[in-house]
Design a protein around this motif. Structure first.
Motif, PDB file in Angstrom:
ATOM      1  N   ASP A   1     -46.985 -66.958  37.800  1.00 50.37           N
ATOM      2  CA  ASP A   1     -48.452 -66.641  37.784  1.00 50.37           C
ATOM      3  C   ASP A   1     -49.728 -67.101  37.079  1.00 50.37           C
ATOM      4  O   ASP A   1     -50.499 -66.963  37.968  1.00 50.37           O
ATOM      5  N   MET A   2     -49.800 -68.118  36.233  1.00 46.57           N
ATOM      6  CA  MET A   2     -50.836 -68.492  35.572  1.00 46.57           C
ATOM      7  C   MET A   2     -50.851 -69.520  36.237  1.00 46.57           C
ATOM      8  O   MET A   2     -52.035 -70.279  36.282  1.00 46.57           O
ATOM      9  N   VAL A   3     -50.071 -70.229  36.866  1.00 45.89           N
ATOM     10  CA  VAL A   3     -50.917 -71.195  38.140  1.00 45.89           C
ATOM     11  C   VAL A   3     -51.780 -70.295  39.028  1.00 45.89           C
ATOM     12  O   VAL A   3     -53.439 -71.440  39.051  1.00 45.89           O
ATOM     13  N   ARG A   4     -51.710 -69.157  39.590  1.00 44.27           N
ATOM     14  CA  ARG A   4     -52.031 -68.732  40.504  1.00 44.27           C
ATOM     15  C   ARG A   4     -53.273 -68.500  40.119  1.00 44.27           C
ATOM     16  O   ARG A   4     -54.800 -67.924  40.190  1.00 44.27           O
ATOM     17  N   VAL A   5     -54.013 -68.022  38.585  1.00 38.69           N
ATOM     18  CA  VAL A   5     -54.980 -67.613  37.990  1.00 38.69           C
ATOM     19  C   VAL A   5     -55.553 -68.674  37.588  1.00 38.69           C
ATOM     20  O   VAL A   5     -56.796 -69.165  37.780  1.00 38.69           O
TER      21      VAL A   5
END
Length: 278
Positions: A70-74
């Motif tokens: 999810d942090m990559v998507r952020v």
């Protein structure tokens, strides 16, 4: 802002400051408001509510690996090829997984009382962990006023100041308009078990890493999550880990949720940002 991830979207807040962005990841029962104290030090912070918490409370499916994805998507949503990443408590384990699996996205890493193996976890079993988690899970069954909720946490976290407006904002963010906790029981249980019984890949880190730890765990004179000796032992085992920084006079939450703790954490973040810029 909302960021699309697998299964839905995350709530993400950006605190504008005078630095390059820091992706700041909260702990297991926290929220993005955990970083409010650090934000007062003119650091640009990108602070998500992780799955199952706060404004992302309806988003299911949590593991350390999922949070890292999810942090990559952020980062993608903010068009950041890479960033300095900070993680507090469970957020440290998410940050480690992110840095190991996506090292090109992490310029520098700051771990705050988490991310490295906690010696106390080795003593826990499924049964004892269930007992430890019981009060948090039971709290979801009742209706709270903010003052009642603050009073309970003042007992559990004696070093936090319930008159601090940032404390009130932090705990208010936990509650719905009708006084229920915005914290998924399933997510809390899954994430806690993943941290305690999962395998941290900290020894695979290749990015410059800083470690900040508290003198106590919960309240004055309580045993810390990491002793000074253990912190320095980790530094001797991991070439990319800088000299650990002990924050005296604070406990686990106080590393970021008190003025004194946040000042030290912000100073370490500033050092990591400077290193990342070179």
């Amino acid at each position: 802002m909302r960021v699309a991830v697998e299964g839905g979207d995350l709530a993400v807040e950006v605190h504008d400051g005078g630095t390059a962005p820091v992706l700041a990841i909260h702990g297991v029962s926290g929220s993005r408001k955990l970083w409010n104290w650090v934000a007062t030090h003119d650091i640009t912070l990108v602070t998500p509510d992780l799955r199952g918490r706060g404004d992302s409370s309806n988003l299911a499916g949590a593991t350390i690996k999922q949070h890292a994805d999810d942090m990559v998507r952020v980062l993608d949503a903010l068009e950041l090829d890479s960033a300095t990443v900070a993680g507090m408590s469970m957020g440290g384990y998410v940050a480690v997984d992110l840095a190991v699996r996506y090292p090109d996205r992490v310029r520098a890493l700051v771990l705050v009382d988490g991310g490295l193996p906690m010696p106390a976890h080795a003593q826990l079993t499924e049964e004892t962990l269930t007992a430890v988690m019981a009060p948090q899970l039971a709290a979801r069954q009742r209706t709270w006023t903010l003052d009642d909720y603050l009073a309970v946490h003042a007992t559990l976290n004696p070093l936090t100041d319930v008159t601090d407006p940032l404390i009130r904002e932090y705990y208010a963010h936990d509650l719905t308009a009708d006084g229920h906790l915005r914290l998924s029981a399933e997510t809390l249980a899954a994430d806690t078990k993943d941290v305690v019984f999962g395998s941290s890949r900290w020894q695979e880190l290749t990015v410059p890493t800083w470690f900040v730890h508290a003198e106590w765990s919960t309240g004055p004179d309580s045993p810390p999550a990491y002793s000074v000796e253990r912190a320095h032992a980790y530094a001797s085992e991991l070439a990319v880990l800088h000299e650990p920084v002990l924050i005296t006079g604070v406990d686990h939450g106080g590393t970021v949720m008190t003025a004194a703790g946040a000042a030290v954490t912000a100073e370490v973040l500033a050092e990591a940002l400077k290193h990342a810029a070179n």
